[in-house]
Structures are given as structure tokens and as C-alpha cells.
Write a protein that holds these residues in place. Structure first.
Motif, mmCIF file in Angstrom:
data_model
loop_
_atom_site.group_PDB
_atom_site.id
_atom_site.type_symbol
_atom_site.label_atom_id
_atom_site.label_comp_id
_atom_site.label_asym_id
_atom_site.label_seq_id
_atom_site.Cartn_x
_atom_site.Cartn_y
_atom_site.Cartn_z
ATOM 1 N N ILE A 130 0.838 -1.195 0.000
ATOM 2 C CA ILE A 130 0.000 0.000 0.000
ATOM 3 C C ILE A 130 0.875 1.247 0.000
ATOM 4 O O ILE A 130 1.873 1.312 0.715
ATOM 5 C CB ILE A 130 -0.963 0.006 1.213
ATOM 6 N N LYS A 131 0.507 2.230 -0.834
ATOM 7 C CA LYS A 131 1.112 3.554 -0.839
ATOM 8 C C LYS A 131 -0.027 4.574 -0.911
ATOM 9 O O LYS A 131 -1.039 4.338 -1.576
ATOM 10 C CB LYS A 131 2.047 3.755 -2.036
ATOM 11 N N VAL A 132 0.159 5.702 -0.251
ATOM 12 C CA VAL A 132 -0.899 6.706 -0.159
ATOM 13 C C VAL A 132 -0.432 8.022 -0.751
ATOM 14 O O VAL A 132 0.701 8.460 -0.511
ATOM 15 C CB VAL A 132 -1.340 6.908 1.306
ATOM 16 N N ASN A 133 -1.321 8.654 -1.523
ATOM 17 C CA ASN A 133 -1.105 10.016 -2.002
ATOM 18 C C ASN A 133 -2.398 10.792 -1.747
ATOM 19 O O ASN A 133 -3.442 10.496 -2.332
ATOM 20 C CB ASN A 133 -0.764 10.028 -3.488
ATOM 21 N N GLY A 134 -2.337 11.765 -0.832
ATOM 22 C CA GLY A 134 -3.553 12.494 -0.484
ATOM 23 C C GLY A 134 -4.565 11.576 0.182
ATOM 24 O O GLY A 134 -4.258 10.892 1.163
ATOM 25 N N ASP A 135 -5.764 11.542 -0.374
ATOM 26 C CA ASP A 135 -6.823 10.684 0.164
ATOM 27 C C ASP A 135 -6.864 9.316 -0.501
ATOM 28 O O ASP A 135 -7.692 8.477 -0.123
ATOM 29 C CB ASP A 135 -8.203 11.346 -0.031
ATOM 30 N N ILE A 136 -6.003 9.085 -1.474
ATOM 31 C CA ILE A 136 -6.076 7.859 -2.269
ATOM 32 C C ILE A 136 -4.966 6.891 -1.883
ATOM 33 O O ILE A 136 -3.787 7.268 -1.808
ATOM 34 C CB ILE A 136 -5.971 8.164 -3.779
ATOM 35 N N ALA A 137 -5.355 5.651 -1.645
ATOM 36 C CA ALA A 137 -4.397 4.567 -1.416
ATOM 37 C C ALA A 137 -4.306 3.720 -2.671
ATOM 38 O O ALA A 137 -5.327 3.380 -3.274
ATOM 39 C CB ALA A 137 -4.826 3.706 -0.241
ATOM 40 N N TYR A 138 -3.080 3.394 -3.057
ATOM 41 C CA TYR A 138 -2.839 2.469 -4.157
ATOM 42 C C TYR A 138 -2.410 1.138 -3.550
ATOM 43 O O TYR A 138 -1.504 1.090 -2.717
ATOM 44 C CB TYR A 138 -1.783 3.024 -5.105
ATOM 45 N N VAL A 139 -3.079 0.071 -3.960
ATOM 46 C CA VAL A 139 -2.901 -1.243 -3.339
ATOM 47 C C VAL A 139 -2.638 -2.284 -4.422
ATOM 48 O O VAL A 139 -3.377 -2.353 -5.415
ATOM 49 C CB VAL A 139 -4.157 -1.643 -2.536
ATOM 50 N N THR A 140 -1.580 -3.071 -4.247
ATOM 51 C CA THR A 140 -1.324 -4.166 -5.183
ATOM 52 C C THR A 140 -1.970 -5.446 -4.677
ATOM 53 O O THR A 140 -2.069 -5.685 -3.469
ATOM 54 C CB THR A 140 0.176 -4.417 -5.371
ATOM 55 N N GLU A 141 -2.389 -6.275 -5.615
ATOM 56 C CA GLU A 141 -2.938 -7.604 -5.299
ATOM 57 C C GLU A 141 -2.278 -8.623 -6.244
ATOM 58 O O GLU A 141 -2.820 -8.960 -7.295
ATOM 59 C CB GLU A 141 -4.459 -7.633 -5.458
ATOM 60 N N PRO A 142 -1.088 -9.103 -5.876
ATOM 61 C CA PRO A 142 -0.340 -9.985 -6.775
ATOM 62 C C PRO A 142 -1.104 -11.238 -7.189
ATOM 63 O O PRO A 142 -0.945 -11.699 -8.325
ATOM 64 C CB PRO A 142 0.914 -10.333 -5.960
ATOM 65 N N ALA A 143 -1.901 -11.804 -6.310
ATOM 66 C CA ALA A 143 -2.619 -13.037 -6.643
ATOM 67 C C ALA A 143 -3.577 -12.842 -7.804
ATOM 68 O O ALA A 143 -3.917 -13.794 -8.514
ATOM 69 C CB ALA A 143 -3.375 -13.550 -5.416
ATOM 70 N N ALA A 144 -4.024 -11.611 -8.017
ATOM 71 C CA ALA A 144 -4.946 -11.302 -9.106
ATOM 72 C C ALA A 144 -4.287 -10.478 -10.201
ATOM 73 O O ALA A 144 -4.972 -10.028 -11.127
ATOM 74 C CB ALA A 144 -6.162 -10.563 -8.567
ATOM 75 N N ALA B 161 -7.159 1.426 -6.649
ATOM 76 C CA ALA B 161 -7.129 2.755 -6.040
ATOM 77 C C ALA B 161 -8.304 2.848 -5.084
ATOM 78 O O ALA B 161 -9.446 2.558 -5.466
ATOM 79 C CB ALA B 161 -7.204 3.843 -7.104
ATOM 80 N N VAL B 162 -8.034 3.241 -3.840
ATOM 81 C CA VAL B 162 -9.056 3.255 -2.794
ATOM 82 C C VAL B 162 -9.154 4.657 -2.205
ATOM 83 O O VAL B 162 -8.142 5.260 -1.827
ATOM 84 C CB VAL B 162 -8.700 2.260 -1.664
ATOM 85 N N ASP B 163 -10.375 5.175 -2.127
ATOM 86 C CA ASP B 163 -10.615 6.451 -1.463
ATOM 87 C C ASP B 163 -10.660 6.188 0.037
ATOM 88 O O ASP B 163 -11.597 5.562 0.547
ATOM 89 C CB ASP B 163 -11.940 7.047 -1.938
ATOM 90 N N LEU B 164 -9.662 6.672 0.762
ATOM 91 C CA LEU B 164 -9.566 6.367 2.184
ATOM 92 C C LEU B 164 -10.578 7.137 3.022
ATOM 93 O O LEU B 164 -10.769 6.815 4.202
ATOM 94 C CB LEU B 164 -8.146 6.656 2.685
ATOM 95 N N THR B 165 -11.233 8.140 2.459
ATOM 96 C CA THR B 165 -12.264 8.850 3.211
ATOM 97 C C THR B 165 -13.580 8.087 3.235
ATOM 98 O O THR B 165 -14.433 8.327 4.093
ATOM 99 C CB THR B 165 -12.504 10.257 2.637
ATOM 100 N N SER B 166 -13.750 7.154 2.295
ATOM 101 C CA SER B 166 -15.001 6.390 2.218
ATOM 102 C C SER B 166 -14.793 4.882 2.207
ATOM 103 O O SER B 166 -15.725 4.123 2.485
ATOM 104 C CB SER B 166 -15.772 6.786 0.956
ATOM 105 N N GLY B 167 -13.574 4.446 1.878
ATOM 106 C CA GLY B 167 -13.308 3.016 1.743
ATOM 107 C C GLY B 167 -13.687 2.462 0.386
ATOM 108 O O GLY B 167 -13.553 1.254 0.135
#
Length: 402
Positions: free
Chosen positions: A357-371, A376-382
Motif C-alpha cells: 500500500i502507498k498513499v497520495n492524499g486521500d487515495i491509497a494504491y494497493v497491489t494484489e499480486p494473486a490477481a 485505487a481506494v478512497d480512504l475517506t469512504s473506503g
């Protein structure tokens, strides 16, 4: 359960670090920021940097909003990706050294800072600092060094430790260089050095941080390093040691916000434990000078790639249960959880691809190697606001967005 211990002060004189050389320029005004994000008239992205994801033999550059694959670039079989700090550049660790990736072009440039074992990259207050584990050399340059393009190596200042080691360095606002001390066999602490023309003078030192690793800078330039028995603070020209509540209590990575005095660190208290999954965190209040260990619920486990700071100075833990858990550093309480990826298992080796996971502002970027996916996830809402499925398995992740 929470465990708490207060600090013990430690400071010891260190000898043996030597200055080898400085480059041809005096460091820029330390009060300056990282400068304006560079522009590229020939790029549709203009000054907008992007997200980079490594995979075996290459790097994918993604649009930060849609996660569309903008380019795929050939590289080493395994590379590490480090944010350079200018909103555009990624420092890629390769077999040759630190190679600059222009995420706007996008292209792997010909600019390479030679390093026999490229390690940590630290960005702070307009300076980007590269550490070569193979030589113990710290290279200091302005974060906006590539504002006019990547036509060659910019001016730098270098400092070389007495012995090569897996280390890290940071330059503070007043120009003080804080750097680790060690050898190829062991690491013991850190030293603070004041710059004077063509040399550095020692201002403070500590040898009370066995296995020193990682670095993070909290509010008011409180610099934290992890130790095998706690943590080491540098602030106001002095070192202060925090003792872990366990005989072996290793903190190896610090996750910080420069607007919060509280550092969130990873934590391991069993030196013989197999694997890389962890189930506790440290909370270090650099203003109150306290060190606390918080045990997480059994279902919340993570690795060094799985904590980031984000909105509200909160910490976000990407756990093996597939959720991002929200941790309030003030209380140590988990206050929410967002499902993002499928449940996953820890890696057999630290280099193996596993969620990050890496975060820029309100957005988290998440890797999912298995898939083979990135989200991209909005951390203010999930809410998961974008997903891309790659042609390769994502491993390292870095964000260069101005």
C-alpha cells in the motif's frame, strides 16, 4: 492489550566515520522546498506524475486516476521503486545503481547514480538523499534537480562512512546530515553532522541502537530510527533512546506524517519467528517522548509493505484478511476497516510479491499480486474507485504525483 514503556536517554561519543568527498557545489538554501513540479510540453500528462509498479523484468507506469497502463518499460528481474519527491521522478534501484524513471514521458532515463548496492532513498525539505550500502556513501541532491530535464547528473554532495553497511541518511532543514553507523556485520547507531564548506563536523552521536534500520521524520523534524531493542530519536541536536518492553523488540520501519508527532512503527519481539508477518505496532510520541507497543487482533497481520499514513494523520494497515484497517495513532485503537483484496498469506522471502500500500492524499494504491491487480481506494469512504488487471504480477509500488 497494550504494553507501554517510557524512554531512557542515551548518548555516546562515536569515532570512526570519515569524510571522503564533496561534489562541486555548495548545498542549496536548506529552507527551500522541493521546488515546482517540472513540466513537459511534449507530454499529455504535463506536470502530472504517475504510479509505478514493478514486475519481474519490468516496470508498468499507470495513470493515477484510471490506473490505465500508460507504458511498460524493461528493467532488471527485480527492482525496488522509490519516490524521488518532485512529483514526477521515481528512483529505481537496479544492478547499476539508482536509475531515474521519468513517469511523465514515461521512460527510464540515462541518468544513473552509480551504486554497488543501492539502498534507501529519503526525501525531506527539498533534499533527496541516496544511500549506497556497498560503499557506505550518502549522495545528497536537490529534490528539484530534474526540473529542467534529465540531461545529465546534477550537482551533488557526498559523504562516505567509515565502513559500508545497510544504512540510511537524511538532511534536515538546517543542513544537518543524520546518518547511520555500522559495518557489513553489524549496525550500532547514528551520528549527526554539521556541514562546513568541504567537510562535516560531528554534532552528536549514539551507539545505543543495535541493528539500526529505517528512518522517519515526524512533526518538528523529529527523526526516528528503528533498533532491535526499541527506537532512536534525533531532535534538537541530541539523540534519545527508547527501550522496547521486550528483550528483543525490533522496530525496522517508521511510518510518519510530518504534521503529527506520533510515529507508527512495525514491531517484532520473537527473533526466531519464521516468515515476515507481524501482529503488533509501535506508537512513538516524539513530543511526549513515550514508546508504546500495541498488539493487534489476531486477524490483523501485515509486512513492512503494508502500513501507510494518510488522511487525518491516521495509519492504514493492509492486512492478510484483505482489509485496510484504520489505526488512530493517538489512541492506538482500530477505528474502521475497508475490504479491498482477497485474503493472502505472508511471503516466503521479503522480495516475493505480496500486497503493498502507498498513499497520495486521500487515495491509497494497493497491489494484489494473486490477481495481477492494482486498486485505487478512497480512504475517506473506503470505496475502491479504480482497478486494473496487469499482464504481469505486481511487486514494488511507488507514487510520483505532484
Amino acid at each position: 492489550m497494550k504494553r507501554h514503556t517510557r524512554l531512557t536517554a542515551a548518548a555516546a561519543v562515536f569515532a570512526g566515520i570519515s569524510l571522503i568527498a564533496t561534489a562541486c557545489a555548495t548545498p542549496a538554501d536548506p529552507a527551500g522546498g522541493s521546488g515546482a513540479t517540472p513540466t513537459d510540453e511534449g507530454s499529455s500528462a504535463s506536470a502530472q506524475g504517475r504510479v509505478a509498479v514493478s514486475y519481474p523484468g519490468g516496470i508498468a507506469v499507470l495513470d493515477p486516476e484510471t490506473l490505465e497502463v500508460v507504458a511498460e518499460l524493461d528493467s532488471d528481474e527485480f527492482t525496488r521503486l522509490n519516490t524521488f519527491g518532485d512529483g514526477r521522478t521515481i528512483a529505481v534501484t537496479t544492478s547499476e545503481g539508482f536509475q531515474m524513471l521519468d513517469t511523465v514521458e514515461p521512460a527510464l532515463t540515462d541518468v544513473v547514480f552509480d551504486a554497488s548496492a543501492p539502498g534507501h532513498v529519503v526525501v525531506h525539505h527539498g533534499k533527496t538523499v541516496l544511500f549506497d550500502d556497498g560503499t557506505g556513501t550518502t549522495t545528497i541532491l536537490d529534490t528539484d534537480a530534474f526540473a529542467d530535464g534529465y540531461d545529465g547528473l546534477p550537482e551533488t554532495t557526498t559523504y562516505t562512512a567509515d565502513a559500508p553497511h545497510h544504512g540510511v541518511s537524511i538532511v534536515l532543514e538546517d543542513g544537518t546530515l543524520v546518518t547511520t553507523v555500522g559495518t557489513a556485520e553489524s549496525r550500532s547507531g547514528a551520528v549527526a553532522l554539521h556541514p562546513h564548506d568541504d567537510h562535516f563536523d560531528e554534532a552528536a552521536s549514539s551507539d545505543q541502537c543495535p541493528g539500526i534500520h529505517g528512518e522517519g521524520t515526524a512533526a518538528d523534524e523529529a527523526v526516528i530510527f528503528g533498533c532491535e531493542d526499541g527506537a532512536l530519536l534525533f531532535q534538537g541536536d541530541e539523540f534519545v533512546k527508547f527501550d522496547a518492553p521486550d528483550e528483543f523488540g525490533r522496530m525496522g520501519n517508521a511510518f510518519v506524517s510530518e504534521s503529527s508527532p506520533i510515529v507508527v512503527g512495525d514491531y517484532k519481539n520473537d527473533p526466531d519467528a519464521e516468515g515476515y508477518l507481524l501482529g503488533a505496532v509501535t506508537l512513538i510520541d516524539t513530543a511526549e517522548q513515550t514508546f508504546e507497543v500495541v498488539d493487534l487482533p489476531d486477524e490483523v497481520q501485515y509486512t513492512f509493505r503494508d502500513i501507510a499514513r494518510g488522511p487525518g494523520d491516521l495509519a492504514y494497515i493492509l492486512s492478510t484478511d484483505g482489509q485496510i484497517h484504520v489505526l488512530d495513532p493517538e489512541s492506538g485503537a482500530l477505528t474502521g476497516a475497508y475490504p479491498v483484496v482477497e485474503p493472502w498469506e505472508g511471503p516466503a522471502q521479503w522480495q516475493d510479491a505480496h500486497p503493498a500500500i502507498k498513499v497520495n492524499g486521500d487515495i491509497a494504491y494497493v497491489t494484489e499480486p494473486a490477481a495481477n491487480a492494482v486498486h485505487a481506494v478512497d480512504l475517506t469512504s473506503g470505496e475502491v474507485i479504480a482497478t486494473v488487471e496487469l499482464d504481469h504480477t505486481p511487486n514494488e509500488l511507488a507514487v510520483a504525483i505532484g
